[in-house]
Design an enzyme around this catalytic site. Sequence first.
Site, PDB file in Angstrom:
ATOM      1  N   HIS A 163      19.558  -0.752  17.390  1.00 39.03           N
ATOM      2  CA  HIS A 163      20.689  -0.053  16.782  1.00 39.03           C
ATOM      3  C   HIS A 163      20.385   1.428  16.589  1.00 39.03           C
ATOM      4  O   HIS A 163      19.281   1.813  16.212  1.00 39.03           O
ATOM      5  CB  HIS A 163      21.032  -0.688  15.434  1.00 39.03           C
ATOM      6  CG  HIS A 163      22.241  -0.094  14.771  1.00 39.03           C
ATOM      7  ND1 HIS A 163      23.465  -0.013  15.409  1.00 39.03           N
ATOM      8  CD2 HIS A 163      22.419   0.465  13.541  1.00 39.03           C
ATOM      9  CE1 HIS A 163      24.342   0.562  14.598  1.00 39.03           C
ATOM     10  NE2 HIS A 163      23.729   0.864  13.465  1.00 39.03           N
ATOM     11  N   TRP A 164      21.418   2.254  16.842  1.00 39.53           N
ATOM     12  CA  TRP A 164      21.364   3.695  16.608  1.00 39.53           C
ATOM     13  C   TRP A 164      22.323   4.075  15.479  1.00 39.53           C
ATOM     14  O   TRP A 164      23.394   3.477  15.347  1.00 39.53           O
ATOM     15  CB  TRP A 164      21.793   4.470  17.848  1.00 39.53           C
ATOM     16  CG  TRP A 164      20.906   4.419  19.038  1.00 39.53           C
ATOM     17  CD1 TRP A 164      21.109   3.707  20.188  1.00 39.53           C
ATOM     18  CD2 TRP A 164      19.673   5.119  19.225  1.00 39.53           C
ATOM     19  NE1 TRP A 164      20.088   3.919  21.079  1.00 39.53           N
ATOM     20  CE2 TRP A 164      19.188   4.786  20.515  1.00 39.53           C
ATOM     21  CE3 TRP A 164      18.929   6.003  18.433  1.00 39.53           C
ATOM     22  CZ2 TRP A 164      18.007   5.304  21.031  1.00 39.53           C
ATOM     23  CZ3 TRP A 164      17.742   6.510  18.939  1.00 39.53           C
ATOM     24  CH2 TRP A 164      17.294   6.164  20.215  1.00 39.53           C
ATOM     25  N   ASP A 170      26.739   5.370   9.965  1.00 35.40           N
ATOM     26  CA  ASP A 170      26.292   4.152  10.637  1.00 35.40           C
ATOM     27  C   ASP A 170      27.506   3.325  11.054  1.00 35.40           C
ATOM     28  O   ASP A 170      28.330   2.944  10.210  1.00 35.40           O
ATOM     29  CB  ASP A 170      25.393   3.343   9.691  1.00 35.40           C
ATOM     30  CG  ASP A 170      24.607   2.264  10.407  1.00 35.40           C
ATOM     31  OD1 ASP A 170      25.131   1.694  11.389  1.00 35.40           O
ATOM     32  OD2 ASP A 170      23.476   1.960   9.986  1.00 35.40           O
ATOM     33  N   CYS A 172      26.714   1.520  19.684  1.00 36.49           N
ATOM     34  CA  CYS A 172      26.195   2.326  18.570  1.00 36.49           C
ATOM     35  C   CYS A 172      25.747   3.720  19.011  1.00 36.49           C
ATOM     36  O   CYS A 172      26.004   4.721  18.330  1.00 36.49           O
ATOM     37  CB  CYS A 172      25.059   1.603  17.863  1.00 36.49           C
ATOM     38  SG  CYS A 172      23.740   1.023  18.969  1.00 36.49           S
ATOM     39  N   TRP A 182      23.752  -0.792  26.241  1.00 38.12           N
ATOM     40  CA  TRP A 182      23.249  -0.068  25.068  1.00 38.12           C
ATOM     41  C   TRP A 182      22.565   1.183  25.580  1.00 38.12           C
ATOM     42  O   TRP A 182      21.583   1.093  26.317  1.00 38.12           O
ATOM     43  CB  TRP A 182      22.263  -0.987  24.346  1.00 38.12           C
ATOM     44  CG  TRP A 182      21.723  -0.541  23.029  1.00 38.12           C
ATOM     45  CD1 TRP A 182      22.291  -0.714  21.809  1.00 38.12           C
ATOM     46  CD2 TRP A 182      20.460   0.093  22.781  1.00 38.12           C
ATOM     47  NE1 TRP A 182      21.477  -0.224  20.820  1.00 38.12           N
ATOM     48  CE2 TRP A 182      20.340   0.287  21.394  1.00 38.12           C
ATOM     49  CE3 TRP A 182      19.414   0.528  23.600  1.00 38.12           C
ATOM     50  CZ2 TRP A 182      19.224   0.883  20.792  1.00 38.12           C
ATOM     51  CZ3 TRP A 182      18.306   1.136  23.018  1.00 38.12           C
ATOM     52  CH2 TRP A 182      18.233   1.301  21.636  1.00 38.12           C
TER      53      TRP A 182
END
Length: 257
Positions: free
Chosen positions: A111-112, A128, A209, A35
């Site tokens: 989360h991005w 998103d 993400c 991530w």
Amino acid sequence: MADYRTEEQKSPIVLDYHNSLLRQSDVDLLDQPNWINDNIIGFAFEYFEKEQFSHSVDLIGYISPSVTQAIKFSSPEEVCIFLDPLKLHEKQYIFMAVNDQMSVTTHGGTHWSLLVCDRNQKEFHHYDSLRGSNRNIAKFLAEKLFTYFTVNAPEKSSQEKAGPQEDKNINAPEKSSQEKAGPREDENRPEKFCFQQKPCPQQENSYDCGMYVIIVCEHLIRTFVEACMLPLETAITMSCICKRRQNLKELIYQLKS
């Protein structure tokens, strides 16, 4: 002597690029399955601004992930401190990465997503890659930016405030009753907040993400300023994401040398 540096601070510096400082621990995150963090996203935004899309610096603005995080927990007065130096009132499109971390004392997040402000259309668009997971946080940030732009809008010049000069021609036709009455009521109404959840390619794992944020941002800028006609859903694929991780890593080492 004791070494009080954190593990991150002990990691050797790979690249010092404008306002971005990347350590080996940051660059290693570009290997799957990792991530990516705010440092990598911030670097990508800065590279877009300084190099890749420098030809459109007057149109495109970026808010770094660290500033975005600070805005979350700032009062309207404090928001000005972070945003005024960026001169966002001069930009047409503004990009910011949204993180789901809502704790002041805890780093990280899970989360991005990408929030885009179109100042000409007075709209905020949210992209998103995980079924709108960050929608509420993105809307919260968008409302803060909307308030900032509304309250701190540049003042009109004295000539604009005065309106068009009166026609001194004695033979000019007399103004209608509507023209004499001045601007219509709806012209004086405050601007309305507009937030839209936009279609976005969806990630197929739990860790890509941040890469979607970078690549969606890049594609949208190409659409806005380079007349790219390829649909977002077609342009971004899993193979594209994997390849871009490697490309970013190569770029960082290239800039280092």
